[in-house]
Every structure is written in C-alpha cells, then in structure tokens.
Design an enzyme around this catalytic site. Structure first.
Site, PDB file in Angstrom:
ATOM      1  N   ASN A  10     -56.844   9.737 -46.944  1.00  0.00           N
ATOM      2  CA  ASN A  10     -57.379  10.255 -45.799  1.00  0.00           C
ATOM      3  C   ASN A  10     -57.701  11.674 -45.567  1.00  0.00           C
ATOM      4  O   ASN A  10     -58.837  12.140 -44.784  1.00  0.00           O
ATOM      5  CB  ASN A  10     -56.430   9.805 -44.605  1.00  0.00           C
ATOM      6  CG  ASN A  10     -56.446   8.407 -44.485  1.00  0.00           C
ATOM      7  OD1 ASN A  10     -57.431   7.628 -44.160  1.00  0.00           O
ATOM      8  ND2 ASN A  10     -55.287   7.747 -44.496  1.00  0.00           N
ATOM      9  N   TYR A  84     -46.954  -9.923 -49.258  1.00  0.00           N
ATOM     10  CA  TYR A  84     -47.537  -9.716 -47.767  1.00  0.00           C
ATOM     11  C   TYR A  84     -48.470 -10.654 -47.141  1.00  0.00           C
ATOM     12  O   TYR A  84     -49.062 -11.393 -48.039  1.00  0.00           O
ATOM     13  CB  TYR A  84     -48.504  -8.434 -48.187  1.00  0.00           C
ATOM     14  CG  TYR A  84     -48.619  -7.295 -46.910  1.00  0.00           C
ATOM     15  CD1 TYR A  84     -47.607  -6.682 -46.449  1.00  0.00           C
ATOM     16  CD2 TYR A  84     -49.728  -7.217 -46.580  1.00  0.00           C
ATOM     17  CE1 TYR A  84     -47.720  -5.731 -45.378  1.00  0.00           C
ATOM     18  CE2 TYR A  84     -49.871  -6.272 -45.365  1.00  0.00           C
ATOM     19  CZ  TYR A  84     -49.032  -5.511 -44.977  1.00  0.00           C
ATOM     20  OH  TYR A  84     -49.269  -4.831 -43.844  1.00  0.00           O
ATOM     21  N   ASP A  93     -53.093   2.091 -51.540  1.00  0.00           N
ATOM     22  CA  ASP A  93     -51.983   3.387 -52.070  1.00  0.00           C
ATOM     23  C   ASP A  93     -50.632   2.757 -51.748  1.00  0.00           C
ATOM     24  O   ASP A  93     -49.744   3.155 -52.467  1.00  0.00           O
ATOM     25  CB  ASP A  93     -52.310   4.620 -50.992  1.00  0.00           C
ATOM     26  CG  ASP A  93     -52.501   4.143 -49.374  1.00  0.00           C
ATOM     27  OD1 ASP A  93     -52.337   3.020 -48.950  1.00  0.00           O
ATOM     28  OD2 ASP A  93     -52.140   5.304 -48.569  1.00  0.00           O
ATOM     29  N   ARG A  94     -50.391   1.706 -50.761  1.00  0.00           N
ATOM     30  CA  ARG A  94     -49.210   1.021 -50.612  1.00  0.00           C
ATOM     31  C   ARG A  94     -48.591   0.248 -51.630  1.00  0.00           C
ATOM     32  O   ARG A  94     -47.591   0.457 -52.323  1.00  0.00           O
ATOM     33  CB  ARG A  94     -48.928   0.409 -49.361  1.00  0.00           C
ATOM     34  CG  ARG A  94     -49.081   1.056 -48.110  1.00  0.00           C
ATOM     35  CD  ARG A  94     -49.149   0.346 -46.993  1.00  0.00           C
ATOM     36  NE  ARG A  94     -47.971  -0.273 -46.488  1.00  0.00           N
ATOM     37  CZ  ARG A  94     -47.881  -1.154 -45.781  1.00  0.00           C
ATOM     38  NH1 ARG A  94     -48.795  -1.714 -44.808  1.00  0.00           N
ATOM     39  NH2 ARG A  94     -46.449  -1.845 -45.619  1.00  0.00           N
ATOM     40  N   THR A 117     -50.496  11.768 -44.264  1.00  0.00           N
ATOM     41  CA  THR A 117     -51.280  11.371 -42.927  1.00  0.00           C
ATOM     42  C   THR A 117     -50.349  10.619 -42.159  1.00  0.00           C
ATOM     43  O   THR A 117     -50.156  10.723 -40.926  1.00  0.00           O
ATOM     44  CB  THR A 117     -52.605  11.064 -43.158  1.00  0.00           C
ATOM     45  OG1 THR A 117     -53.282  12.074 -43.864  1.00  0.00           O
ATOM     46  CG2 THR A 117     -53.493  11.051 -41.830  1.00  0.00           C
TER      47      THR A 117
END
Length: 239
Positions: A10, A84, A93-94, A117
């Site tokens: 970000n 998930y 990114d996770r 962020t």
C-alpha cells in the site's frame, strides 16, 4: 536459478533478487512507475509479483524474464494448504507471509504479525495448514483516524519506544491508546494462540516491526524479508 520476487504494498514496493535459495539483494522503492535500474538491467530466469495495491501489469511488462512470470493470486499453486473460506479475497502478502513462516519453521505452529499500513496476524499450523487470522489498522492509520474523525484531537505521529501507560496530556493519552494499546492487542493474540497451539513460533515483519520487537512477550523472531522469502518459495513450487 536467478529469480526476482516483487511485493507491491500500500505504501511502496519491495523486491528481492535470489540466486538459488539465497537472497542476494533486496530494496524498496516508492510507487510502480520508476523501476530501479537493478531490475531493468538484467534478465531473470523466473519472477513472481504480488500486489495488494492494484494491477501489477506495469511492472510485469518491464521485467526481462526468460522463463515464467507468476502473478500471485487465489489460483496460484501453493506449498502450504490454504484453509481460508474466501481465498479470492485473501491478501497475497498474507499468504506469502505464512509460506515464508513455513519455510523458516517447518513443522511448527507459527503466528505471523505483519506490522505495516495495516497490522495483520496469520496462523499456520505444524502440518502446513493456513487457518486465517485478522486485520486491524496499523499505527499510522490509528493516529490519522483519531485526528480525521474528531474535531479537536491533534495528529500525533510519534512512535516512541517508551510510550506511556497513563497519558497525562492529550498527546500522551493518544500515544498510550495507540501504542501501548496496540502492544496489548498483539500480546493478547500471542497469549490466545499459545493456549491453542503448542510451541508457538511468533514472527514479526513489516515497517513497524522494530517498534514491537522489544515489547511483545516471549521469544519473537523478526524477519523483515519474510514475505519475499514466501514469494520465492511459492515461485519455486510453480516452476
């Protein structure tokens, strides 16, 4: 194999150049328009690009790659199992972060905090199954929100390493609420996950990792390059 992993976030873009499994160069640049000459002046065998900030096509199109260029998405094959519920909404990114955690600490329960962020936490178990985690505002976002959504609170941007428990001025009270409060938040997650997962490994990355490193309870591993290593591992799994 000479490869490059690019993480578009970000607030900026990070990249890592790998020779085999060794990270030989890493750097950061703002935006996506001005690619460093380090990336433009060489040809890579393979590349992987992950973005949480829009279409990475402008970067992909300017890379010189003789082999595969992978844009990390929900359809990309992973070296870990993604449990998930909505993988199409999961920040790349996770998943790269937990792939990196599993690379550094295989067969261990890992809790990953990415303090940027936003502050995310993600849990991957000792069998390599990713279960999910949480997303919260990062430190700067909290400071900005207090100033933006109130009439009188000032914009505080200090990230003191000795933030007060009991603020005795408005600025100190904001520091206590944001900094001391967020430390308590992360320590609470560590305690909760430690109760459900034996021998938990806690890993920190992200721009504000340095602030939290000495404040979190227990042994903490700070790995600034965690996401880059995770991206590299995903790339290796696909080529």
């Amino acid at each position: 194999m000479r490869s490059v992993a690019i993480d578009i976030g970000n607030t900026g873009t990070k990249y890592g150049i790998f020779e085999g499994d060794a990270l030989v160069k890493q750097a950061y640049f703002d935006g996506q328009e001005q690619l460093p000459q380090e990336l433009l002046n060489q040809t890579f065998d393979h590349a992987i690009v992950a973005s949480v900030a829009g279409d990475p096509q402008s970067i992909k199109s300017r890379l010189s790659v003789s082999g595969s260029v992978i844009e990390l998405s929900a359809q990309t094959a992973l070296p870990v199992f993604n449990n998930y519920k909505t993988p199409q909404t999961l920040g790349v990114d996770r998943i790269a972060g937990v792939a990196g955690a599993n690379y550094f600490f295989p067969h261990r329960n890992c809790l990953v905090f990415d303090a940027g962020t936003c502050i995310t936490h993600d849990f991957i178990d000792s069998s390599g199954v990713y279960h999910g985690g949480g997303i919260a505002p990062g430190l700067q976002m909290k400071f900005n929100a207090l100033h933006t959504f109130t009439k009188r609170l000032p914009l505080v941007q200090r990230k003191d390493f000795d933030s007060p428990l009991t603020g005795q001025t408005t600025e100190e009270s904001i520091l206590s609420g944001v900094l001391t409060g967020t430390v308590a938040e992360l320590n609470g997650f560590i305690h909760a996950y430690s109760e459900k997962a034996a021998d938990l490994v806690v890993i920190l990355c992200g721009g504000d990792a340095g602030f939290f490193e000495s404040k979190l309870k227990g042994r903490i591993f700070v790995i600034p390059e965690l996401v880059l290593f995770g991206l590299h591992r995903i790339l290796a799994h696909n080529v």
